[in-house]
Design a protein around this motif. Structure first.
Motif: not given
Length: 92
Positions: A35-40, A51-66, A68-69
């Motif tokens: 997912i790429i977004g601009s609203d955190i 459901p919290e038990s159904a997923y895992e966040i693998v990667l979460r990054t802020n896009q540099s220079g952009s 709030r993306d």
């Protein structure tokens, strides 16, 4: 297997969340979506819907220079079973 991606910048968030949730429900365990977004607040909304038990966040990054993306990758860890009565998400 290629990862599906949703670029939710400049979209109507309620409709995008519905589309993303429906896609997630169709995914098999082990598959991931980006997912790429601009609203955190989208991350908070999405993690409160899934459901919290159904997923895992693998990667979460802020896009540099952009400003709030951000970029988020979520992996489905197990099937989602409907709880209790009918859900509006199950009928779509």
């Amino acid at each position: 297997m290629p990862m599906n991606a949703f670029d939710l910048r400049e979209t109507l968030i309620p409709f995008s969340l519905l589309q993303l949730t429906n896609h997630f429900n169709q995914m098999k365990p082990g598959e991931a979506v980006e997912i790429i977004g601009s609203d955190i607040s989208l991350i908070t909304d999405l993690t409160s819907i899934l459901p919290e038990s159904a997923y895992e966040i693998v990667l979460r990054t802020n896009q540099s220079g952009s400003g709030r993306d951000f970029r988020l990758q979520i992996k489905k860890t197990k099937p989602i079973k409907p709880e209790g009565g009918k859900s509006c998400l199950n009928s779509i």
